[in-house]
Structure formats: structure tokens, C-alpha cells
Design an enzyme around this catalytic site. Structure first.
Site, PDB file in Angstrom:
ATOM      1  N   SER A 193     140.242  62.048  43.894  1.00 20.14           N
ATOM      2  CA  SER A 193     138.956  62.628  44.618  1.00 20.14           C
ATOM      3  C   SER A 193     140.180  62.965  45.570  1.00 20.14           C
ATOM      4  O   SER A 193     141.842  63.079  45.160  1.00 20.14           O
ATOM      5  CB  SER A 193     138.514  61.835  45.778  1.00 20.14           C
ATOM      6  OG  SER A 193     138.369  61.967  47.263  1.00 20.14           O
TER       7      SER A 193
ATOM      8  N   TYR B 165     137.362  54.207  50.815  1.00 21.38           N
ATOM      9  CA  TYR B 165     137.308  55.300  49.715  1.00 21.38           C
ATOM     10  C   TYR B 165     138.539  55.872  49.657  1.00 21.38           C
ATOM     11  O   TYR B 165     139.352  55.961  47.872  1.00 21.38           O
ATOM     12  CB  TYR B 165     136.239  56.571  50.167  1.00 21.38           C
ATOM     13  CG  TYR B 165     136.312  56.834  48.764  1.00 21.38           C
ATOM     14  CD1 TYR B 165     135.388  57.056  47.659  1.00 21.38           C
ATOM     15  CD2 TYR B 165     136.491  58.409  49.159  1.00 21.38           C
ATOM     16  CE1 TYR B 165     134.790  58.271  46.570  1.00 21.38           C
ATOM     17  CE2 TYR B 165     136.308  59.480  47.941  1.00 21.38           C
ATOM     18  CZ  TYR B 165     135.314  59.025  46.900  1.00 21.38           C
ATOM     19  OH  TYR B 165     135.434  60.144  46.321  1.00 21.38           O
TER      20      TYR B 165
HETATM   21  P1  NAD Z   1     127.219  60.523  42.603  1.00 16.11           P
HETATM   22  O1  NAD Z   1     126.482  59.206  43.385  1.00 16.11           O
HETATM   23  O2  NAD Z   1     126.182  61.354  43.080  1.00 16.11           O
HETATM   24  O3  NAD Z   1     126.918  59.759  41.439  1.00 16.11           O
HETATM   25  C1  NAD Z   1     127.981  58.676  41.120  1.00 16.11           C
HETATM   26  C2  NAD Z   1     127.686  57.683  39.493  1.00 16.11           C
HETATM   27  O4  NAD Z   1     128.523  56.285  39.715  1.00 16.11           O
HETATM   28  C3  NAD Z   1     125.684  57.313  39.896  1.00 16.11           C
HETATM   29  O5  NAD Z   1     125.761  57.383  38.500  1.00 16.11           O
HETATM   30  C4  NAD Z   1     125.913  55.644  40.305  1.00 16.11           C
HETATM   31  O6  NAD Z   1     124.542  55.068  39.650  1.00 16.11           O
HETATM   32  C5  NAD Z   1     127.726  55.504  39.309  1.00 16.11           C
HETATM   33  N1  NAD Z   1     128.059  53.791  39.548  1.00 16.11           N
HETATM   34  C6  NAD Z   1     128.092  53.391  41.176  1.00 16.11           C
HETATM   35  N2  NAD Z   1     128.262  52.539  40.817  1.00 16.11           N
HETATM   36  C7  NAD Z   1     128.648  51.795  39.724  1.00 16.11           C
HETATM   37  C8  NAD Z   1     128.770  50.606  39.605  1.00 16.11           C
HETATM   38  N3  NAD Z   1     129.210  49.731  39.436  1.00 16.11           N
HETATM   39  N4  NAD Z   1     128.406  50.546  37.711  1.00 16.11           N
HETATM   40  C9  NAD Z   1     128.189  52.223  37.145  1.00 16.11           C
HETATM   41  N5  NAD Z   1     128.331  52.988  37.332  1.00 16.11           N
HETATM   42  C10 NAD Z   1     127.782  52.518  38.815  1.00 16.11           C
HETATM   43  O7  NAD Z   1     128.918  60.413  43.039  1.00 16.11           O
HETATM   44  P2  NAD Z   1     129.656  61.993  42.032  1.00 16.11           P
HETATM   45  O8  NAD Z   1     129.657  62.841  43.447  1.00 16.11           O
HETATM   46  O9  NAD Z   1     128.997  62.655  40.498  1.00 16.11           O
HETATM   47  O10 NAD Z   1     130.529  61.647  41.942  1.00 16.11           O
HETATM   48  C11 NAD Z   1     131.333  60.914  40.894  1.00 16.11           C
HETATM   49  C12 NAD Z   1     132.285  60.416  40.701  1.00 16.11           C
HETATM   50  O11 NAD Z   1     133.061  61.609  41.331  1.00 16.11           O
HETATM   51  C13 NAD Z   1     132.880  59.416  41.778  1.00 16.11           C
HETATM   52  O12 NAD Z   1     134.416  58.630  41.630  1.00 16.11           O
HETATM   53  C14 NAD Z   1     133.163  60.002  43.062  1.00 16.11           C
HETATM   54  O13 NAD Z   1     134.072  59.728  44.242  1.00 16.11           O
HETATM   55  C15 NAD Z   1     134.077  61.676  42.911  1.00 16.11           C
HETATM   56  N6  NAD Z   1     133.991  62.552  43.932  1.00 16.11           N
HETATM   57  C16 NAD Z   1     133.224  63.310  44.135  1.00 16.11           C
HETATM   58  C17 NAD Z   1     133.194  64.406  45.032  1.00 16.11           C
HETATM   59  C18 NAD Z   1     132.255  65.261  45.040  1.00 16.11           C
HETATM   60  O14 NAD Z   1     132.008  65.761  46.169  1.00 16.11           O
HETATM   61  N7  NAD Z   1     130.436  65.220  44.696  1.00 16.11           N
HETATM   62  C19 NAD Z   1     134.252  64.772  45.450  1.00 16.11           C
HETATM   63  C20 NAD Z   1     135.723  64.019  45.326  1.00 16.11           C
HETATM   64  C21 NAD Z   1     135.503  62.915  43.871  1.00 16.11           C
END
Ligand code: NAD
Length: 261
Positions: free
Chosen positions: A145, A158
Site C-alpha cells: 500500500s 495496517y
Molecule cells: P477488499 O476489501 O475489496 O478485498 C479484500 C479481499 O481480501 C476480500 O476478498 C477479502 O475477503 C479478502 N480477505 C480478507 N481477509 C482474508 C483472509 N483471512 N483470508 C482470505 N482472504 C481474506 O479490498 P481491496 O481494496 O481489494 O484490497 C486488496 C488489497 O489491496 C489489500 O491487501 C489492501 O490492503 C490493498 N490495498 C488496497 C487499497 C485500496 O484503496 N483499495 C489501497 C492500498 C492497498
């Protein structure tokens, strides 16, 4: 499209929504075979799998908690049983908990660290063992991130986890470079996914987030998936140990935008 990705086998954790679904769909377009992991949302994972197949790839969905060794072993087994191999492992699953740090419970701290940091360790370890055993020049992509770099008050667990993912990625990139294994991270900025749904539904918070992005807009999950496809492909063959920020410039210190300071 990257010709070399065709028929390669990938595991994507947290693929039932958001960025994980977008990466699955993109890998489908690359005609890859994808193990789509979900924790609780089987419907979302199945929809992602259907899209992969419509896009020309193959997919299976597997329930597993990435914070456990059994969960990660089940994902590897699904890749080998269904598609006969493993080439790319994407540690994407993640979550966040907002709390002032002095009020953050140990339980919530452990929850975030166990999924966002320990999950990345366990997924990488599982993939590395397979790559070692089979002499494979495999590929690992860890979802970090912008908060591996930018402090984030009230989200210290986080930010700590993502900071950990950064150094873990660099360390194992160095440790396995001689084996031909490449390990990189992606640092998304503000991307339109369910993790941000509540925040972005509030116009004030949405506008406030956009104001921190030099490119003046929220990112799309497909834009992160494009980076994952490039890192997975041989087009990035000399790249290891980096974090590819896909953030519209969020890590460029936008407060200095107009020459202040
Ligand atoms: P999201 O909440 O839409 O998806 C997260 C996914 O992780 C979901 O499918 C959830 O079921 C899964 N998950 C959570 N805990 C789990 C577990 N214990 N076992 C298996 N699966 C699990 O979020 P996103 O935005 O798609 O995030 C995906 C990744 O990108 C994450 O690591 C997040 O930290 C990172 N990220 C997202 C953003 C953003 O702005 N969306 C920014 C920086 C980083």
C-alpha cells in the site's frame, strides 16, 4: 497481453472482490489458470471465476484463511491438482481496522497483522517451497500500500503490516534472486473497491481523498491489475524487490504541489 503468461498457473488470495477480482479477470485475459481464494464470499469468488473463463482463462475457487498454514497449503494443492503447477503467487488478501492506537485492542492488532503481514509470509513461504522443490523460477507479488511509506494515524496496525510487507518483499527478493525467483510488491493508492465503499459514499470524504492525489482522481482496480500482469510477466524480467506504486502520484508529497514549503 503478455504472450508468456498464457497457460501459467496463478494463486490469488482475497479474490472475491476488489483488486483481487480485477487481477483474476486480468489473468483470465492473459489466458492463465487461476486459483481464486476467498474467505467468506463464495458468490463473489464464483463471479470472478466465471469472468476468468469468459476472458479465456481457467479458474477454480477455494475457501481458505490466508492467516493459516493449512489455508495456504490448500491453495497450493488446488493449483497442482487442477492445473498441474504453480508459476505466480499473488498475496493480495488484506483488511484494515480504524482505531486510535491507544484504544486499539490486542485482538484487533493481531487480526490485521495476521492477515496483512503473516498472511503474506505464509503465502510466500508456501510458494517458495514449491519453487525450490521444482527448481522453478517462480514469481511472487505482494499487495502492499502507499502506507508502507505514508504514515496513517488511526490505522497503525495496517501501516505497520504494510511497512513489514515492504521489507519482507525486499528481503526475500534478495534471498531467492539466485534461484531466479522474483518477488515484488504493489503499492496501490486510493482505489475504488469495497474496502473504501463506506468512505467513498460520503462525498466530503471522497473529495478529501481525491485532493490528496496529484492526478485528481480515484484509481480503478483494473489499473492495479495491469501492474500485477506486468510484474508476473517476463516483460519485467529484471525487476525484483521493488514496490510498484500505482497511486496517481499520492506518494509524491502532494502537499508541496504548488511550491509551498
Ligand atoms: P477488499 O476489501 O475489496 O478485498 C479484500 C479481499 O481480501 C476480500 O476478498 C477479502 O475477503 C479478502 N480477505 C480478507 N481477509 C482474508 C483472509 N483471512 N483470508 C482470505 N482472504 C481474506 O479490498 P481491496 O481494496 O481489494 O484490497 C486488496 C488489497 O489491496 C489489500 O491487501 C489492501 O490492503 C490493498 N490495498 C488496497 C487499497 C485500496 O484503496 N483499495 C489501497 C492500498 C492497498
Amino acid at each position: 497481453m503478455y504472450e508468456d503468461l498464457k497457460n501459467r498457473v496463478a494463486v490469488i488470495t482475497g479474490g472475491s472482490k476488489g483488486i483481487g477480482t480485477a487481477i483474476s479477470e486480468r489473468f483470465g485475459k492473459e489466458h492463465m489458470s487461476v486459483v481464486i481464494n476467498y474467505n467468506s464470499d463464495a458468490k463473489g469468488a464464483q463471479e470472478a471465476a466465471d469472468k476468468v473463463e469468459q476472458n479465456g482463462g481457467k479458474a477454480v475457487i477455494v475457501q481458505a484463511n490466508v492467516a493459516t498454514e493449512e489455508g495456504n497449503n490448500a491453495l497450493l494443492k488446488a493449483a497442482v491438482d487442477n492445473f498441474g503447477d504453480l508459476d505466480v503467487w499473488v498475496n493480495n488478501a488484506g483488511m484494515e481496522i480504524k482505531s486510535p492506537t491507544h484504544e486499539l485492542s490486542l485482538e484487533d492488532w493481531n487480526r490485521v497483522i495476521s492477515i496483512d503481514q503473516t498472511g503474506v509470509f505464509l503465502g510466500s513461504k508456501t510458494a517458495l517451497n514449491y519453487f525450490k522443490e521444482h527448481g522453478k523460477k517462480g514469481n511472487i507479488i505482494n499487495m502492499s500500500s502507499v502506507h508502507e511509506q505514508i504514515p496513517w494515524p488511526t490505522f497503525s496496525s495496517y501501516a505497520a503490516a504494510k511497512g513489514g510487507v515492504k521489507m519482507f518483499t525486499k528481503t526475500i527478493a534478495m534471498e531467492y534472486a539466485k534461484d531466479g525467483v522474483r518477488v515484488n510488491a504493489i503499492g496501490p493508492g486510493a482505489i475504488n473497491t469495497p474496502i473504501n465503499a463506506k468512505k467513498f459514499a460520503d462525498k466530503e470524504q471522497y473529495d478529501q481523498t481525491v485532493s490528496m492525489v496529484p492526478m485528481d482522481r480515484i484509481g480503478k482496480p483494473e489499473e492495479v491489475a495491469a501492474g500485477a500482469a506486468w510484474l508476473a510477466s517476463d516483460e519485467s524480467s529484471y525487476v525484483t524487490g521493488v514496490t510498484l506504486f500505482i497511486d496517481g502520484g499520492m506518494t509524491l508529497y502532494p502537499a508541496f504541489m504548488n511550491g509551498q514549503g
